[in-house]
Design a protein around this motif. Structure first.
Motif, PDB file in Angstrom:
ATOM      1  N   ASN A 149      -7.436  23.517   4.953  1.00  0.00           N
ATOM      2  CA  ASN A 149      -7.928  24.835   5.372  1.00  0.00           C
ATOM      3  C   ASN A 149      -7.625  25.910   4.338  1.00  0.00           C
ATOM      4  N   GLY A 150      -7.781  25.569   3.086  1.00  0.00           N
ATOM      5  CA  GLY A 150      -7.560  26.525   2.006  1.00  0.00           C
ATOM      6  C   GLY A 150      -6.150  26.540   1.474  1.00  0.00           C
ATOM      7  N   THR A 151      -5.184  26.042   2.238  1.00  0.00           N
ATOM      8  CA  THR A 151      -3.796  25.989   1.783  1.00  0.00           C
ATOM      9  C   THR A 151      -3.576  24.763   0.913  1.00  0.00           C
ATOM     10  N   GLY A 152      -3.057  24.974  -0.265  1.00  0.00           N
ATOM     11  CA  GLY A 152      -2.825  23.867  -1.189  1.00  0.00           C
ATOM     12  C   GLY A 152      -1.447  23.261  -0.999  1.00  0.00           C
ATOM     13  N   ILE A 153      -1.387  21.947  -0.944  1.00  0.00           N
ATOM     14  CA  ILE A 153      -0.120  21.215  -0.896  1.00  0.00           C
ATOM     15  C   ILE A 153       0.107  20.645  -2.289  1.00  0.00           C
ATOM     16  N   LEU A 154       1.148  21.145  -2.964  1.00  0.00           N
ATOM     17  CA  LEU A 154       1.405  20.773  -4.346  1.00  0.00           C
ATOM     18  C   LEU A 154       2.644  19.905  -4.450  1.00  0.00           C
ATOM     19  N   SER A 155       2.621  19.058  -5.450  1.00  0.00           N
ATOM     20  CA  SER A 155       3.795  18.258  -5.785  1.00  0.00           C
ATOM     21  C   SER A 155       4.428  18.861  -7.029  1.00  0.00           C
ATOM     22  N   ILE A 156       5.685  19.304  -6.903  1.00  0.00           N
ATOM     23  CA  ILE A 156       6.381  19.913  -8.042  1.00  0.00           C
ATOM     24  C   ILE A 156       7.664  19.147  -8.306  1.00  0.00           C
ATOM     25  N   SER A 157       8.106  19.165  -9.551  1.00  0.00           N
ATOM     26  CA  SER A 157       9.333  18.460  -9.911  1.00  0.00           C
ATOM     27  C   SER A 157      10.538  19.259  -9.454  1.00  0.00           C
ATOM     28  N   LYS A 158      11.601  18.563  -9.114  1.00  0.00           N
ATOM     29  CA  LYS A 158      12.794  19.231  -8.589  1.00  0.00           C
ATOM     30  C   LYS A 158      13.500  20.059  -9.647  1.00  0.00           C
ATOM     31  N   ASP A 159      13.556  19.543 -10.877  1.00  0.00           N
ATOM     32  CA  ASP A 159      14.300  20.258 -11.912  1.00  0.00           C
ATOM     33  C   ASP A 159      13.400  20.836 -12.992  1.00  0.00           C
ATOM     34  N   GLY A 160      12.078  20.822 -12.764  1.00  0.00           N
ATOM     35  CA  GLY A 160      11.156  21.403 -13.725  1.00  0.00           C
ATOM     36  C   GLY A 160      10.850  20.521 -14.910  1.00  0.00           C
ATOM     37  N   LYS A 161      11.325  19.269 -14.906  1.00  0.00           N
ATOM     38  CA  LYS A 161      11.090  18.364 -16.031  1.00  0.00           C
ATOM     39  C   LYS A 161      10.086  17.288 -15.629  1.00  0.00           C
ATOM     40  N   ASN A 162       9.261  16.896 -16.603  1.00  0.00           N
ATOM     41  CA  ASN A 162       8.291  15.836 -16.338  1.00  0.00           C
ATOM     42  C   ASN A 162       9.010  14.527 -16.065  1.00  0.00           C
ATOM     43  N   GLY A 163       8.501  13.790 -15.102  1.00  0.00           N
ATOM     44  CA  GLY A 163       9.096  12.496 -14.785  1.00  0.00           C
ATOM     45  C   GLY A 163      10.222  12.577 -13.782  1.00  0.00           C
ATOM     46  N   ALA A 164      10.653  13.783 -13.433  1.00  0.00           N
ATOM     47  CA  ALA A 164      11.730  13.929 -12.458  1.00  0.00           C
ATOM     48  C   ALA A 164      11.182  13.728 -11.050  1.00  0.00           C
ATOM     49  N   ALA A 165      12.112  13.586 -10.099  1.00  0.00           N
ATOM     50  CA  ALA A 165      11.704  13.440  -8.703  1.00  0.00           C
ATOM     51  C   ALA A 165      10.932  14.674  -8.266  1.00  0.00           C
ATOM     52  N   THR A 166       9.941  14.467  -7.399  1.00  0.00           N
ATOM     53  CA  THR A 166       9.078  15.564  -6.972  1.00  0.00           C
ATOM     54  C   THR A 166       9.238  15.833  -5.482  1.00  0.00           C
ATOM     55  N   ILE A 167       8.896  17.047  -5.088  1.00  0.00           N
ATOM     56  CA  ILE A 167       8.885  17.430  -3.685  1.00  0.00           C
ATOM     57  C   ILE A 167       7.614  18.224  -3.431  1.00  0.00           C
ATOM     58  N   GLU A 168       7.318  18.426  -2.158  1.00  0.00           N
ATOM     59  CA  GLU A 168       6.112  19.151  -1.798  1.00  0.00           C
ATOM     60  C   GLU A 168       6.393  20.643  -1.661  1.00  0.00           C
ATOM     61  N   ALA A 169       5.415  21.446  -2.068  1.00  0.00           N
ATOM     62  CA  ALA A 169       5.454  22.887  -1.880  1.00  0.00           C
ATOM     63  C   ALA A 169       4.079  23.326  -1.410  1.00  0.00           C
ATOM     64  N   ILE A 170       4.004  24.483  -0.752  1.00  0.00           N
ATOM     65  CA  ILE A 170       2.725  24.952  -0.234  1.00  0.00           C
ATOM     66  C   ILE A 170       2.304  26.227  -0.968  1.00  0.00           C
ATOM     67  N   LEU A 171       1.017  26.315  -1.234  1.00  0.00           N
ATOM     68  CA  LEU A 171       0.418  27.504  -1.829  1.00  0.00           C
ATOM     69  C   LEU A 171      -0.596  28.042  -0.821  1.00  0.00           C
ATOM     70  N   PRO A 172      -0.177  29.014   0.027  1.00  0.00           N
ATOM     71  CA  PRO A 172      -1.081  29.510   1.075  1.00  0.00           C
ATOM     72  C   PRO A 172      -2.332  30.158   0.492  1.00  0.00           C
ATOM     73  N   ARG A 173      -3.371  30.201   1.290  1.00  0.00           N
ATOM     74  CA  ARG A 173      -4.615  30.834   0.842  1.00  0.00           C
ATOM     75  C   ARG A 173      -4.378  32.293   0.507  1.00  0.00           C
ATOM     76  N   SER A 174      -3.514  32.956   1.256  1.00  0.00           N
ATOM     77  CA  SER A 174      -3.251  34.379   1.016  1.00  0.00           C
ATOM     78  C   SER A 174      -2.511  34.624  -0.283  1.00  0.00           C
ATOM     79  N   GLU A 175      -1.896  33.588  -0.867  1.00  0.00           N
ATOM     80  CA  GLU A 175      -1.159  33.740  -2.108  1.00  0.00           C
ATOM     81  C   GLU A 175      -1.924  33.177  -3.304  1.00  0.00           C
ATOM     82  N   GLN A 176      -3.197  32.876  -3.101  1.00  0.00           N
ATOM     83  CA  GLN A 176      -4.051  32.442  -4.201  1.00  0.00           C
ATOM     84  C   GLN A 176      -4.863  33.629  -4.696  1.00  0.00           C
TER      85      GLN A 176
END
Length: 461
Positions: A116-143
């Motif tokens: 419904n317009g809200t993006g579900i993103l996978s981001i790395s925990k420590d900001g490095k490529n290849g690291a473990a990832t977690i989910e974050a949300i990018l609401p439509r209102s913040e796009q």
């Protein structure tokens, strides 16, 4: 499971889940203790310890050694469930603690799905490529308005909020927040990254326009020129990421008399008058610069106001003169005010009934030399007049003052004459002082932020 194998499993959990090893050891020990309790031992009698070097499990009830492998199936299953729960709690605590300190930081994620317009993103925990990832949300209102997310898109955003939802942690990202512009500048301009140039303030209306105030600690470095780059090469990268959003780079100055004209550029300012009690600045411009200073739909003055942290009113000299004359009539109609009341209030920048309502009685009493009780009566009168004007749908600029008659006071001849002149003016008759109705001066308003509580009511999945 022997000691070496246990240590290997603990090390793997530590690396994949980013959970401290000591937390994992404690979780296993607690789980085994609960299992042994369910297997018939009293809780206070059982001691469980795992050797941190060899991985050997030592369990005893009183002076008697217990072999953990002798636990029954039900007890072992209970130990497993408790251990999983503690691992999840520890992982959740780790994620919350890490990202709580990263608010405003840039992250790059991959869009996993769009709901419904809200993006579900996978981001790395420590900001490095290849690291473990977690989910974050990018609401439509913040796009950024006009952009559309697609699965597998690589998206840059800043961490706006981190909240707990039960045992889960929800990370909310934003591409509309002013910190997103700040982070892009830090990424694209080396002088900002190494702190030679400092971003003092950012104001933004996402998708349309931003203002960025910068200053340099090195007199040899032009802060504005360094941000723009040769032929706009540096700022172009930022604008491209913002989908063509217009960016004004402003030179910061600690003096608001200089900073406010800078913030209102490209309009030319005639004079700036500061009124600290109200946090207001009245900016005088010529007729030719009026629309340019205000901007389309008030955007320029609104962004400038947020950039400097002052309310800004744009006026021509004629508008200010008329505003002062009307304020003198209004304040002169307040019952029992001292002779210098209108002059004192106008000198401090108060030009309407509503302005006075923001004062505390003690503040007003100090300004005009009356008792707090009398000041409170003045404020109540102004509140009544402001409400009446709003209720009747009339602008304060067009409304003549009303002479108040109380049980203890009678109107003076001057008050009666002023009321008759106001009535004649409203009926279109010629009076000594003419004051044409003008639109109210534009005042910068800061849009209210959108609440985030709705984002945490349901799981994004």
């Amino acid at each position: 499971m022997n000691g070496a194998e246990l240590l290997r499993v603990i090390d793997m959990i530590h690396r994949e889940k980013n959970i401290a090893k000591e937390t994992i050891f404690n979780g296993i020990e607690d789980a085994l203790k609960v299992a042994m309790e369910r297997n018939g031992a009293a809780e206070d009698d059982v001691i469980v310890h795992i050797d941190r070097v060899s991985g050997q499990i030592v369990a005893q009830r009183g002076d008697k050694q217990i072999d953990p492998e002798e636990l029954g199936r039900i007890a072992a299953q209970s130990a497993k469930q408790l251990m999983i729960q503690k691992m999840r709690e520890a992982e959740s605590d780790g994620v919350f603690n890490e990202f709580s300190t990263r608010k405003g930081d840039m992250v790059t994620g991959t869009v996993q799905r769009v709901d419904n317009g809200t993006g579900i993103l996978s981001i790395s925990k420590d900001g490095k490529n290849g690291a473990a990832t977690i989910e974050a949300i990018l609401p439509r209102s913040e796009q950024i308005p006009g952009e559309t997310l697609h699965v597998n898109d690589r998206v840059k955003a800043v961490v706006m909020d981190v909240r707990r939802n039960g045992h889960r942690v929800k990370i909310v990202l934003s591409r509309c927040h002013p910190d997103f512009v700040r982070a892009l500048f830090e990424q694209e301009i080396p002088e900002i990254a190494d702190r030679t140039i400092e971003i003092k303030a950012v104001s933004r209306e996402a998708g349309y326009r931003s203002k960025v105030a910068v200053s340099s600690i090195d007199m040899k470095v032009d802060c504005v020129g360094a941000c723009v780059g040769v032929r706009g090469s540096r700022i172009k990268s930022v604008i491209d990421e913002l989908n063509g959003e217009r960016i004004d780079i402003v030179r910061w100055n600690d003096s608001m008399q200089i900073m406010i004209p800078n913030a209102l550029s490209p309009a030319e300012i005639s004079e700036v008058m500061m009124y600290p009690r109200l946090g207001r600045a009245i900016v005088l411009v010529t007729d030719e610069n009026l629309s340019l200073a205000i901007g389309r739909r008030g955007q320029n003055v609104r962004l400038a106001s947020k950039l400097v942290g002052w309310d800004i009113e744009i006026m021509t000299i004629e508008e200010l003169t008329e505003g002062v004359e009307k304020a003198e009539r209004w304040f002169g109609g307040i019952p029992n005010v001292p002779e210098n009341f209108a002059e004192s209030m106008i000198t401090e920048g108060f030009l309407s009934y509503e302005d006075i309502t923001f004062l505390e009685p003690e503040q007003l009493a100090e300004m005009v030399g009356v008792t707090p009780e009398a000041a409170d009566e003045f404020i109540l009168y102004c509140e009544e007049q402001a409400e009446r004007i709003e209720r009747e749908g009339e602008s304060e600029q067009d409304r003549a003052p009303v002479v108040a008659v109380t049980e203890d006071t009678e109107p003076t001849p001057e008050e009666i004459a002023a009321a008759e002149a106001a009535l004649a003016e409203q009926q279109g008759e010629e009076v000594v002082v003419e004051a044409e109705a003008e639109p109210a001066p534009v005042e910068a308003e800061v849009p209210s932020g959108k609440g985030l509580d709705a984002l945490f009511s349901d799981d994004p999945k």
